[in-house]
Design a protein around this motif. Structure first.
Motif, PDB file in Angstrom:
ATOM      1  N   ASP A 577       0.872  -1.181   0.000  1.00 26.45           N
ATOM      2  CA  ASP A 577       0.000   0.000   0.000  1.00 26.45           C
ATOM      3  C   ASP A 577       0.904   1.224   0.000  1.00 26.45           C
ATOM      4  O   ASP A 577       2.108   1.113  -0.236  1.00 26.45           O
ATOM      5  CB  ASP A 577      -0.963  -0.020   1.194  1.00 26.45           C
ATOM      6  N   TYR A 580       3.477   0.704   3.202  1.00 28.35           N
ATOM      7  CA  TYR A 580       4.423  -0.414   3.183  1.00 28.35           C
ATOM      8  C   TYR A 580       4.517  -0.968   1.764  1.00 28.35           C
ATOM      9  O   TYR A 580       3.530  -1.471   1.218  1.00 28.35           O
ATOM     10  CB  TYR A 580       3.953  -1.535   4.120  1.00 28.35           C
ATOM     11  N   ASN A 620      -0.982  -3.751   6.983  1.00 27.61           N
ATOM     12  CA  ASN A 620      -2.356  -3.307   6.763  1.00 27.61           C
ATOM     13  C   ASN A 620      -3.185  -4.257   5.902  1.00 27.61           C
ATOM     14  O   ASN A 620      -4.394  -4.055   5.745  1.00 27.61           O
ATOM     15  CB  ASN A 620      -2.362  -1.923   6.110  1.00 27.61           C
ATOM     16  N   ARG A 621      -2.543  -5.298   5.342  1.00 24.76           N
ATOM     17  CA  ARG A 621      -3.274  -6.203   4.440  1.00 24.76           C
ATOM     18  C   ARG A 621      -3.177  -7.666   4.886  1.00 24.76           C
ATOM     19  O   ARG A 621      -3.372  -8.582   4.098  1.00 24.76           O
ATOM     20  CB  ARG A 621      -2.749  -6.038   3.010  1.00 24.76           C
TER      21      ARG A 621
END
Length: 654
Positions: A577, A580, A620-621
């Motif tokens: 993203d 990162y 975040n994923r």
């Protein structure tokens, strides 16, 4: 009868040595002409042959030279001495080093070992010029025989310090920061120009320094441990080096206190365990240089002073700080000649030996700097108070005068020792000195200032105050003050040791009044300082996952470590993203040895991985990858935690 005959034989010619050195120089030039030529040296061979023939002829002629009456008169007239001959040889070899360096640079030579060999030969010749003085080796042997118990104590303290610096060196801190990865990659590039040149500079890191780091990679492999090995060695060497200086400035008890305080210092341990900060090299180079110079002045020993100058010359090929310390020693030398010349026999000659050694040693570095001024002044141009334009912006923004702003900067640099946290390249909320060490430091600082007119304390004050003054006046940002003050940390620890000794005496536990109480109270204080510093570093810092400065830096290090475990051709996709992603930190490339990674900023369904492909989720994923793995079972999941936080998730497609 034979002895009488032998004593009447004419001595070897004083010119013989000079002629031999010139002959060797001619041979060096001859081979240099053909060695540095990139492909076909045929055009250079006739000229090289001429130099070689002249060199061989002169060398053979020199072997038959004897002192004739005419030469003896000439020697007396021009005072041709053995020392002068060795010094001339040193200067000639240093100049030859610079010439060889320029020739190697011209033809992009990758192996500079002949240049380094010539350089060290020049420094050895200069030291040989003073070998008639009491040899340093004999001084050491005599001292060891009379102080073996003290030596055992220092060895034990050094072993303790080494253990603290090498304990899990490759694993603590758990990650490497961006600058460490950057330095590691640059060190790997020293096998080719321009950093194959030991006198080249990168961000004011010397080519020689980077090549030594790369040497660790060659023998130990590319790893976090080998990257941090040289700083850890430097941090360990700082302990006995600082002890020697403290022994010369104060006494044995204060020197032992100093060594212990430095050995257990949480700040010194941190910067001994990271390659990002070159100032750790100052903590052993500078104390050793100052010990040699101070003891040389006191004993009238020019060999020691020359050794100090040679060390500083080598330090110029390590990092930028010799620029600062050489200016401090110039002021110190002037004050010595003004204030102590009558009390110190031969002070002028001792100082001349030091500055002569430095001048001979830095000729190649000076030649490189003259042609690459931007690189030599790189840090001043980018992080300089004046050159960067920071000062003019501050005066306009705050309305304060220049003197007020600069005084504030000097005060801030000083206060990083006892007040401000050490954030940059550390992440600790504790100041450079722990609480009680800071108290003893302030006492020792006051005592050192009061004793400034003594030679040893004049040097100690110069050594310490050059740090906050130079940093405050010439360097930004202020957040970097904490690690830049590392260059004078040994001086601060020496002052703290002086303060501790004085405090014990003040409370009635002095060495002369009650030795048992002195030892007991000192041991209690030092044990408490040991416990506090180890807690501060290994528990409060390394155990809290703050090193690196931000989560992106830490993620990059975890990513690089994992990639290093894969085969070179394994396909890797990173669910990235805007925060990162691969390509932002060179630490990934260093740790993985440039393993290829494909960023996937879109949904995971936009790719069609096949069996064996590696999918990596950034923080975040992670849930997205977990959901996909549940829909495509049979693969291998691997999780990496940053302390207690799930930070990286890996899935190998079945």
């Amino acid at each position: 009868m034979n002895n009488a005959t032998s004593s009447q034989e004419p001595p070897a010619s004083a010119l013989r040595g000079i002629a031999s050195v010139i002959a060797l120089a001619l041979l060096c030039v001859a081979l240099l002409l053909v060695y540095t030529y990139p492909a076909d040296p045929t055009p250079e061979i006739p000229v090289a042959a001429g130099f070689a023939a002249a060199g061989i002829a002169l060398f053979l002629a020199a072997r038959t030279m004897k002192t004739t009456p005419a030469e003896a008169a000439l020697n007396a007239k021009i005072r041709l001495t053995r020392r002068g001959a060795w010094t001339a040889a040193a200067v000639l070899m240093s100049i030859m080093t610079a010439v060889m360096m320029l020739a190697f640079m011209r033809f992009d030579r990758q192996n500079y070992l002949p240049v380094i060999g010539m350089w060290f030969g020049a420094m050895a010749c200069y030291l040989a010029a003073f070998s008639a003085a009491p040899p340093l080796r004999e001084d050491i042997r005599r001292w060891l025989r009379g102080h073996w118990k003290e030596c055992l104590a220092v060895a034990a303290i050094t072993a303790l310090g080494a253990g603290l610096r090498f304990h899990k060196l490759g694993d603590l801190p758990r990650v490497i920061n961006g600058d460490e990865g950057w330095i590691g990659n640059v060190a790997l590039s020293t096998i080719s120009p321009p950093l194959a040149n030991p006198f080249a500079l990168w961000e004011n890191f010397g080519g020689l320094h980077l090549q030594i780091i790369n040497l660790a990679f060659v023998f130990l492999g590319v790893s976090t441990f080998s990257l941090r090995l040289i700083p850890a060695v430097a941090g360990t060497l700082a302990i006995p080096a600082t002890y020697l200086l403290a022994r010369q400035v104060a006494d044995k008890r204060v020197a032992l206190f100093t060594a212990i305080l430095l050995a257990v210092s949480h700040t010194h341990m941190n910067y001994s365990r990271t390659a990002a900060v070159g100032y750790i090299q100052d903590t052993w180079f500078v104390p050793l240089e100052l010990f040699l110079l101070l003891s040389g002045l006191r004993q009238g020993n020019r060999l020691r002073a020359a050794a100090a100058g040679v060390l500083m010359g080598i330090q110029f090929a390590i990092y930028l700080t010799p620029q600062i310390f050489s200016m401090m020693l110039a002021v110190f030398s002037l004050l010595v000649l003004l204030l102590f010349r009558r009390r110190l026999s031969g002070a002028g000659r001792v100082l001349a030996a030091f500055w002569g050694a430095l001048a001979v040693s830095i000729i190649p570095q000076a030649v490189f700097a003259a042609g690459h001024a931007d690189e030599f002044f790189n840090r001043l141009n980018t992080d300089g108070t004046f050159q960067s334009g920071w000062l003019s912006l501050q005066t306009a923004a705050t309305g304060k005068g220049v003197s007020e702003i600069l005084a504030g900067r000097v005060a801030h640099a000083f206060l990083t020792l006892i007040a401000y946290p050490s954030i940059d390249f550390y992440g600790s909320f504790i100041s450079v000195l722990s609480l009680f060490t800071g108290i003893f430091f302030l006492i020792g600082l006051a005592l050192a200032l009061r004793r400034t007119l003594r030679l040893n304390y004049l040097l100690l004050n110069g050594y310490f105050w050059v740090g906050p003054v130079a940093i405050g006046l010439f360097a930004i940002p202020e957040s970097a003050d904490s690690y830049r003050m590392l260059m004078v940390l040994p001086a601060a620890m020496l002052m703290a040791a002086i303060g501790l000794d004085a405090a014990l005496e003040a409370i009635g536990a002095g060495w002369n009044s009650n030795r048992n109480l002195y030892v007991g109270v000192a041991a209690f204080i030092l044990v408490n300082l040991f416990v506090f510093n180890q807690w501060a570093y290994f528990v409060d810092h390394a155990g809290k996952c703050r090193y690196g400065g931000d989560s992106q830096t830490r993620f990059a290090s975890y990513l690089g470590r994992f990639l290093a475990t894969l085969e070179p051709l394994d396909p890797v996709y990173l669910l990235s993203d805007t925060v990162y992603r691969y390509g932002t930190h060179l630490s990934v490339d260093f740790l993985s040895q440039n393993k290829s990674v494909t960023n996937v900023p879109d949904a995971i369904d936009t790719i069609d991985p096949i069996s064996g492909d590696i999918l990596i989720a950034s923080p975040n994923r992670i849930q997205e990858l977990l959901d996909w793995a549940h829909r495509h079972p049979g693969g291998e999941l691997e999780a990496f935690f940053d302390c207690e936080t799930l930070f990286v998730l890996v899935y190998r497609v079945p």
